[in-house]
Design an enzyme around this catalytic site. Structure first.
Site, PDB file in Angstrom:
ATOM      1  CB  CYS A  31      -0.901  -0.031   1.234  1.00 57.33           C
ATOM      2  SG  CYS A  31      -1.726   1.517   1.620  1.00 57.33           S
ATOM      3  CB  CYS A  34       0.840   1.190   4.273  1.00 52.32           C
ATOM      4  SG  CYS A  34      -0.906   0.763   4.360  1.00 52.32           S
TER       5      CYS A  34
END
Length: 110
Positions: A31, A34
């Site tokens: 991600c 992230c």
């Protein structure tokens, strides 16, 4: 280098029974949000937990069929859930700076 999100997850009952401060960091290793927030989260957690022997930071890989994230109603990554003695005291979704995570940790007394 940071610790990757773990594909194995603790049981919700173990999290609820934990004493002290627990930081659940939900996300995935692929991600982009992230990966961008990871150093901010790690910095804030490391600073706040330096003097907390009964504190833990658990990076949990989230996604479809992952029961721990569903039990905390995680919708976006990364989501940082701060618990004290098994009770949620704060939550930060997609933090843009370490200050937001520090504020959440302060609510737990870290």
């Amino acid at each position: 280098m940071s610790t990757p999100y773990a594909s194995t997850q603790p049981e919700r009952a173990a999290i609820d029974a934990a004493s002290g401060i627990v930081v659940l960091d939900f996300g995935t290793n692929w991600c982009g949000f992230c990966r961008a927030a990871e150093p901010l989260i790690d910095e804030a957690v490391a600073e706040a937990m330096a003097g907390q022997p009964a504190a833990s930071h658990i990076k949990v890989e989230d996604g479809p069929g992952r029961p721990l994230g569903r039990s905390f109603r995680v919708k976006l990554w990364p989501t940082v859930v701060v618990l004290k003695d098994g009770q949620e005291v704060a939550r930060v979704v997609r933090p843009g700076d370490a200050g937001a995570v520090r504020e959440a940790l302060a609510k737990a007394g870290a």
